[in-house]
Motif scaffolding. Structure first.
Motif, PDB file in Angstrom:
ATOM      1  N   ALA B 266      43.437  11.414  -1.804  1.00 29.50           N
ATOM      2  CA  ALA B 266      42.531  12.057  -0.848  1.00 29.50           C
ATOM      3  C   ALA B 266      41.067  11.927  -1.251  1.00 29.50           C
ATOM      4  N   LYS B 267      40.213  12.109  -0.265  1.00 29.95           N
ATOM      5  CA  LYS B 267      38.778  12.246  -0.532  1.00 29.95           C
ATOM      6  C   LYS B 267      38.541  13.738  -0.769  1.00 29.95           C
ATOM      7  N   ILE B 268      38.006  14.087  -1.925  1.00 31.24           N
ATOM      8  CA  ILE B 268      37.887  15.498  -2.302  1.00 31.24           C
ATOM      9  C   ILE B 268      36.422  15.896  -2.438  1.00 31.24           C
ATOM     10  N   HIS B 269      36.059  16.953  -1.764  1.00 36.53           N
ATOM     11  CA  HIS B 269      34.733  17.536  -1.941  1.00 36.53           C
ATOM     12  C   HIS B 269      34.855  18.640  -2.995  1.00 36.53           C
ATOM     13  N   ILE B 271      33.310  21.371  -5.734  1.00 35.62           N
ATOM     14  CA  ILE B 271      32.169  22.218  -6.125  1.00 35.62           C
ATOM     15  C   ILE B 271      32.530  22.965  -7.403  1.00 35.62           C
ATOM     16  N   ASP B 272      31.572  23.029  -8.330  1.00 36.81           N
ATOM     17  CA  ASP B 272      31.758  23.837  -9.539  1.00 36.81           C
ATOM     18  C   ASP B 272      30.707  24.937  -9.507  1.00 36.81           C
ATOM     19  N   THR B 273      31.136  26.170  -9.326  1.00 40.62           N
ATOM     20  CA  THR B 273      30.177  27.266  -9.150  1.00 40.62           C
ATOM     21  C   THR B 273      29.463  27.626 -10.449  1.00 40.62           C
ATOM     22  N   VAL B 274      29.967  27.149 -11.572  1.00 44.44           N
ATOM     23  CA  VAL B 274      29.305  27.431 -12.845  1.00 44.44           C
ATOM     24  C   VAL B 274      28.189  26.431 -13.092  1.00 44.44           C
ATOM     25  N   THR B 275      28.508  25.141 -12.951  1.00 46.50           N
ATOM     26  CA  THR B 275      27.523  24.109 -13.269  1.00 46.50           C
ATOM     27  C   THR B 275      26.675  23.741 -12.067  1.00 46.50           C
ATOM     28  N   GLY B 276      27.114  24.150 -10.879  1.00 46.48           N
ATOM     29  CA  GLY B 276      26.390  23.768  -9.668  1.00 46.48           C
ATOM     30  C   GLY B 276      26.769  22.382  -9.163  1.00 46.48           C
ATOM     31  N   GLU B 277      27.732  21.749  -9.808  1.00 46.23           N
ATOM     32  CA  GLU B 277      28.147  20.419  -9.377  1.00 46.23           C
ATOM     33  C   GLU B 277      28.651  20.441  -7.931  1.00 46.23           C
ATOM     34  N   ASP B 278      28.273  19.425  -7.173  1.00 52.16           N
ATOM     35  CA  ASP B 278      28.718  19.301  -5.776  1.00 52.16           C
ATOM     36  C   ASP B 278      28.915  17.810  -5.531  1.00 52.16           C
ATOM     37  N   THR B 279      30.158  17.348  -5.633  1.00 53.32           N
ATOM     38  CA  THR B 279      30.389  15.898  -5.575  1.00 53.32           C
ATOM     39  C   THR B 279      31.568  15.560  -4.665  1.00 53.32           C
ATOM     40  N   GLU B 280      31.680  14.252  -4.417  1.00 54.07           N
ATOM     41  CA  GLU B 280      32.824  13.768  -3.660  1.00 54.07           C
ATOM     42  C   GLU B 280      33.619  12.822  -4.562  1.00 54.07           C
ATOM     43  N   ILE B 281      34.912  13.014  -4.579  1.00 54.40           N
ATOM     44  CA  ILE B 281      35.779  12.153  -5.386  1.00 54.40           C
ATOM     45  C   ILE B 281      36.664  11.366  -4.424  1.00 54.40           C
ATOM     46  N   ASN B 282      36.552  10.052  -4.498  1.00 51.12           N
ATOM     47  CA  ASN B 282      37.364   9.224  -3.605  1.00 51.12           C
ATOM     48  C   ASN B 282      38.631   8.808  -4.340  1.00 51.12           C
ATOM     49  N   SER B 283      39.669   9.623  -4.256  1.00 53.73           N
ATOM     50  CA  SER B 283      40.977   9.399  -4.872  1.00 53.73           C
ATOM     51  C   SER B 283      40.979   9.736  -6.359  1.00 53.73           C
ATOM     52  N   LEU B 284      41.605  10.827  -6.680  1.00 55.48           N
ATOM     53  CA  LEU B 284      41.772  11.205  -8.088  1.00 55.48           C
ATOM     54  C   LEU B 284      42.527  10.127  -8.833  1.00 55.48           C
TER      55      LEU B 284
END
Lengths: 271, 1009
Positions: B266-269, B271-284
């Motif tokens: 899957a394409k995964i959006h 978010i990490d609320t601690v680090t502020g990371e906001d990324t998209e992962i195209n296939s784990l």
């Protein structure tokens, strides 16, 4: 005098130890072929071309209807004459674990002079009610006519079975077999001084299955047909022992190999 | 009308001195062990219902030569044994007869039929079914008889009949009718109209157990709207604008989560609320599993076949390759623990047999996660008690592995309350294959060509196992279908295995794969990708019962089947080999390069699917992930003296996760094939636990292979990153303990997760997906650092159960398995302490890390408090350098014992090593300066190994270990106590015999089923 000792290692229908059984005979200097039971039944191959027949361990037909029963019947009804001729010719037979069960259920062990293929003993469920893999200590009858066990005192090998309890319905049979040296190998307590084989049932797990008289294996009256529940072929090399890392042995052949050397040597000299 | 008579044959053990009715006795002791139920006597009668035209003489002969053992058994024909007073002088108080439901695999009956044909070859039409009757004397007065019957059979696959005390008194015995398989109702392929609203699309998917979501249903809908497709279908005589049921079922199988791993793709959006990371992962999968391995493939030359085949293949020696694969069989094992687990293990064996041109399975690994065997909480309806699941799964794995002649060399059993909803049953297998076949082909490569004949080999197709793949992609509910449950048939498979390997060596196999999930639709559909198409005729497929509809034949997962491609010139030789081995082989189609998977039933085409749509048409999922770490309360540590600390150790040793699994593991054959160098048990009494298996598969040769595993679901409660890192480190560490060659280690990742897709029924989906993201990142980081390529793996993503309205989700769990090389098995090391006076060292640093430790859980259960937050963290650089130094020392022969220090911490590890030499000792914790006694004794910091060295080698050992953390703990002793001291004071004292008894007692569950 056989220049090359040839061994037929049977397989098919759930025999599982055919590869290692072939390997140990080769390590002992023989030439071994895996022969599918059906190749004998349909006449493509014949036991007459061999000096030794080995029925390896396994789970033929899943042990259903009693271990060894169905494969025993395939041999007893499918190649009856071939088996009788082979044994009557003085050739050697070994059955290990499921192979032993096959030989007992088809009446080849403990057997009789006429090779009548009449069942006189059986192997039934261990008293624990389940299959177990554990190492045991075996002791051999020095007075047995068995050609497979000459010179052996004690060895360590694994048992791997759920139906290894050797029984008979007639007590006198046991006395007669004992007299003949047919009760060739028994489970013993290694802390007892050699020789210690005894008729009194040893506790679990020393005797892993509650076999009558601690019997682990028997031979026929001639000593040429031999079967046992434990797996000597599983201890073909020192690094396969249960506690070898404690012992730091000089590495080489394992304690189970002498049985196969004995047979090959005998076949070379006498067949 | 069928007028063939059914003859009843009954068999029971004879009563002779020294003999017992072991089957009855096993039931008696099982009821005592699991339910504290005391019953006077239990006896057993095995029944055979023989449907055949046999004369009285033939019946008698079959009784004597086949059904009974003349020495130890007695039997009757068409006359109940219970009516023979010489055998049963006193009627039982209760009799319960159990038989299979129609259509369920009955292996004993199959064997009996084979035996009958040996006696009477003309009886080809005969049918046999088996029953088991248990007879009870002296039952407790208040016993619920229906409860007893339900405890002894599984209504999903079996039937039971009971004669209650009053009936027994009147000599009325239980009876079951012959389980006639109901004729299947053949239906010609239906057309499924997809020109409907979205709601109806979903309804079609749900009612058909298709497990396709709206987007996927729309993708199918869209395919049939394409004008070129419609024109083509019109010409083929297929419904132009809608799929046939065969096509829709085939797509549902191919696109199922089980077969196509949609969540990992899957394409995964994120978010990490601690680090502020906001990324998209195209296939784990592509990002964190495949890419690291592909990068490592640039560095080494031994990765032969990764990801695309049924198992991953590495070059082991110049002449031999090894392959490895593990699967899970969770849903079937929840419904029928025995059958589900058995099909799991024999199924993964077929993955090995179906690798390349065929590999020989040589070792099994079995890892289970269950609810605690002594679980006493509320059990939702529809669930088996964990002890029953444990017994059933274990028996299934035991039968499947033992009967197939494949040793079970390694495994683990993990317990947690949350596994009562769905047990995890991981079954893995290692295989061996020659690098090259006699005809020169590399055996890990499949070489099909258009025109090759498609053979179906082994078992027949039945209505069992329909919808297994789609079912496992759904959560478990009360409505879960019994058709998804099967029982394996190891003997049919063993015959097939013997035959396939001979066919391989004779050069007769072009391509091979197993029929597992999705049946022929998957096996032929996947292999057709290699040539660009296939054509299949379902009308010639041999069936267990007539009348199956085309879609059922195509997707049925009936077991013990392989699909093989054979050149037309080799057909005769291939069929002759099948005949010799008594294996059914049927030509069912042809591989083509037409670009389509074409399915016919006789003359009519029932499916026509373009290959590209089938394999690439499934739309990518888009998912949301959000990580906020949980916060737990800290553990409450009691104030105890040295004896109190000893008592804590004793209780930890008795916890199911730590306790000895010997009673269970001994029931597996771990030594068939005669290759077992380091076994599951070691030590002077053969009862100390081994860390990893070492096998030497080439008889007489000393080159070896190592198999180990790591699994710690507990740590997911704090962080799935830590859980994953710890699992991989544990697997590697276990392999290091036996002396693996760290330059050639390969891994298997098997993820079991609760549903991580946010929805109404999964409101915490974002968190569960974030756990999966973090887990994958740990896998990426640790595997790269350890040069540990993942060569195969599997995921099972719907491990939730909803029963009684209560949702139970498993803790996210990764099983990591390592397969490694061992240069010389004569240098392998075992975990048991060897000789008195050997110096004991702890390798690796110890930190204050008790979060989610076994101790924390125990204290939380005993006295409240939380599991803490300081979960062990990994330092891959430090660990790998230490591991390399240790394996060098082993290569020099300087290490007498090595044991992984993990679950339960140092105190548990030392106790286990002491069991190995049957002697206690005194351990000083003085060297562990930076941590308190709790962390020193029970902390589970990663990267630690307990080793011993003979006094004369201590200096050389120290030289090799250099600057790595090496802490002297004491000397191997022969004391009756195990003591730990700090600054001269005893901080823990326990009697070794007591510890051993605690450790062995918990899971020794006498009796059997």
């Amino acid at each position: 005098m056989a220049e090359t000792v040839r061994v037929a290692v049977l397989y098919g229908f759930g025999i599982n130890c055919d590869h290692e059984t072939k390997a140990v005979f080769e390590m002992a200097g023989a030439e071994a072929d895996r022969i599918h039971v059906n190749e004998l039944v349909n006449g493509d191959k014949t036991l007459a071309d061999y000096h030794i027949m080995a029925v390896p361990g396994g789970f033929s037909f899943g042990d259903h209807l009693g271990s060894g029963r169905l494969l025993g019947n395939r041999l007893r009804f499918g190649i009856r004459d071939m088996v009788q001729d082979f044994v009557k010719a003085g050739k050697l037979v070994i059955g290990i674990c499921n192979g032993f069960q096959v030989l007992v259920k088809m009446g080849l062990l403990p057997g009789d002079e006429d090779v009548s293929l009449t069942q006189t003993a059986s192997l039934t469920l261990n008293n624990t009610g389940h299959y177990e893999d554990r190492w045991v200590h075996l002791e051999f009858d020095p007075n047995s006519p068995c050609v497979w066990t000459k010179g052996l005192e004690r060895i360590r090998v694994p048992v791997r079975h759920g139906e290894g309890k050797f029984v008979t319905s007639i007590e006198a049979n046991l006395d007669e077999w004992a007299e003949n040296g047919q009760l060739v190998v028994r489970y013993i307590d290694p802390s007892d001084t050699y020789p210690s084989a005894s008729d009194d049932l040893l506790p679990f797990p020393i005797c892993p299955n509650a076999s009558m008289r601690n019997i682990a294996g028997v031979c026929d009256p001639t000593g040429r047909v031999f079967g046992l529940m434990p797996h000597p072929e599983a201890n073909h090399s020192t690094w396969l022992g249960a506690t070898w890392t404690r012992e730091m042995p000089e590495h080489g052949e394992g304690e189970g190999m002498q049985i196969f050397h004995n047979a090959v040597k005998f076949a070379k000299e006498h067949l | 009308m069928d007028t063939t008579p059914v003859h009843l044959i009954e068999v029971t053990p004879r009563e002779l001195p020294g003999l017992q009715d072991t089957r009855g006795e096993s039931i008696r002791s099982m009821l005592l062990a699991d339910h504290n139920l005391t019953i006077g006597t239990v006896r057993s009668i095995t029944g055979y219902q023989v449907k055949a035209r046999l004369s009285g003489e033939q019946l008698l002969q079959s009784l004597q030569d086949l059904f009974t053992d003349p020495i130890i058994e007695q039997g009757t024909v068409n006359n109940s044994l219970l009516d023979v007073p010489e055998i049963f002088p006193n009627p039982p108080d209760l009799a319960i007869m159990i038989g299979f439901k129609p259509g369920v695999t009955d292996n004993a009956a199959q064997a009996a039929l084979d035996g009958l044909l040996t006696l009477f070859p003309e009886q080809e039409e005969a049918l046999i079914s088996t029953t088991m009757t248990y007879l009870f004397w002296d039952l407790p007065d208040d016993l619920d008889l229906h409860w007893l019957a339900n405890t002894l059979h599984n209504p999903m696959i079996e039937r039971a009949a009971m004669a209650k005390p009053e009936q027994c008194a009147d000599s009325i015995w239980p009876q079951l009718p012959f389980p006639e398989r109901p004729p299947a109702a053949f239906t010609t392929p239906a057309t499924i109209d997809l020109e409907v609203d979205d709601e109806t699309l979903i309804q079609i998917s749900e009612e058909g157990l298709l497990a396709l979501n709206l987007e996927e249903m729309q993708a199918v809908q869209g395919h049939y709207r394409k004008p070129d497709i419609q024109i083509q279908r019109e010409q083929l005589g297929l419904p132009p604008r809608a799929p046939t049921d065969v096509e829709l079922e085939c797509l549902a199988q191919t696109w199922s989560e089980h077969c196509s791993h949609k969540i990992f793709a899957a394409k995964i959006h994120h978010i990490d609320t601690v680090t502020g990371e906001d990324t998209e992962i195209n296939s784990l999968f592509k990002t964190h599993i495949m890419q690291p391995t592909l990068d490592m493939q640039q560095q080494v030359d031994w990765l032969l076949s990764i990801f695309h085949d049924n198992s991953g293949v590495i070059e082991w020696t110049k002449d031999w390759s090894l392959c490895i694969k593990a699967e899970t069989h969770n849903s079937p094992s929840a419904l029928d623990p025995f059958g589900g687990a058995m099909t799991g293990i024999v199924g993964v064996n077929r993955d090995i047999l179906g690798t390349g041109l065929g590999a020989r399975p040589i070792a099994n690994m079995d890892v289970f996660c269950f609810g605690p065997p002594d679980f006493s909480g509320h059990l939702p309806g529809g669930l088996f008690h964990p002890s029953r699941v444990l017994r059933g799964v274990h028996a299934g794995i035991r039968a499947g592995g033992n009967e197939s002649g494949i040793p079970t060399v390694n495994g683990a059993i993990v317990f947690d309350d949350r596994f009562i909803g769905k047990p995890l049953v991981y079954a893995g297998t290692v295989g061996i294959m020659p690098r090259h076949l006699p005809d020169g082909r590399e055996s890990h490569d499949k070489t099909p060509e258009p025109g090759d004949i498609v053979y179906m080999l082994g078992g027949r197709v039945g209505s069992d196992g329909i919808h297994g793949a789609t079912f496992s992609s759904l959560e478990l509910t009360e409505e879960s279908p019994s058709s998804a449950v099967q029982i394996g048939d190891p003997i049919t498979q063993k015959k097939m295995l013997d035959m396939v390997l001979e066919a391989r060596d004779a050069g007769l196999i072009q391509v091979i794969t197993d029929n597992g999930a999705g049946g022929l639709s998957s096996s032929v559909g996947e292999m057709a990708e290699l040539t660009g198409g296939a054509e299949l005729d379902l009308a010639v497929v041999p069936l267990k019962q007539p009348g199956l509809s085309p879609w059922e034949i195509l997707v049925s997962e009936s077991q013990e089947r392989m699909t093989v491609g054979v050149r037309q010139n080799d057909v005769e030789a291939f069929e002759a080999l099948a005949k010799l081995h008594e294996v059914e082989a049927t030509a069912v189609g042809t591989f083509t390069n037409s670009g389509a998977f074409i399915v016919k039933h006789g003359e009519s085409t029932v499916a026509h699917l373009p290959m590209d749509f089938m394999h690439d048409g499934c739309p990518q999922l888009k998912l949301e992930s959000e990580w906020t770490p949980p916060v737990h309360e800290n553990p409450i540590y009691p104030n105890v003296d040295a004896e109190g600390m000893g008592s804590i150790l004793e209780r930890i040793m008795a916890r199911p996760n730590i306790a000895s699994k010997e009673w269970w593991v001994r029931q597996y054959d771990h030594e068939v094939i005669a290759q077992s160098v380091i076994k599951p048990f070691c030590g002077v009494n053969h009862d100390a636990p081994g860390d990893a298996a070492v096998i030497a598969p080439l008889h007489g040769e000393t080159r070896g292979a190592v198999v180990s595993c790591g699994i710690v679901p507990r740590y997911s409660d704090i962080d799935a990153y830590a859980m994953t890192a710890a699992s991989i480190d544990e697997a590697v560490r276990n392999a290091v303990c036996v002396g693996v060659d760290l330059d050639k280690i390969a891994g298997l990742d098997n993820f079991c997760w609760p549903d991580p897709i946010e929805s109404e029924k999964t409101p915490d989906g974002r968190y569960k997906l974030a756990q999966l993201v973090r887990s994958n990142r740990a896998l990426d980081d640790v595997c790269r650092a350890y040069n540990l390529p993942c060569i195969s793996g599997k995921d099972s993503m719907k491990n939730d159960a909803k029963l009684d309205g209560q949702k139970i989700s498993i803790p996210p769990t990764l099983l990591y398995t390592v397969l490694g090389d061992h240069q010389d098995v004569r240098k392998a090391v075992s975990s048991d302490f060897k000789d008195c006076g050997d110096t004991i060292f702890l390798l690796g640093e110890t930190h204050q890390e008790l979060g989610a430790s076994e101790l924390s859980y125990m204290l939380a259960e005993e006295t409240g408090g939380g599991i803490g937050n300081d979960v062990p963290q990994i330092d891959t650089t430090r660990n790998l350098a230490l591991y390399r130094a240790l394996t060098s020392a082993m290569d020099e022969g300087l290490v007498r014992s090595a044991h992984d220090c993990s679950d339960g911490g140092l105190a548990v590890a030392i106790a286990e090593c002491c069991f190995g030499c049957d002697g206690g000792t005194t351990i000083t914790l003085d060297g562990l300066e930076d941590v308190d006694n709790w962390a020193a004794l029970f902390g589970e910091t990663l990267g630690r190994i307990v080793v011993t060295v003979t006094p004369e080698n201590v200096q050389r050992f120290g030289n090799i270990m250099g600057n790595h953390s090496v802490t002297k703990l004491g000397q191997v002793g022969d004391k009756e106590t195990l003591e730990f001291t700090r600054d001269g004071e005893t901080v823990l004292s326990a009697n070794l015999t007591t510890l051993l008894a605690s450790w062995k007692g918990t899971l020794h569950m006498g009796g059997d089923v």
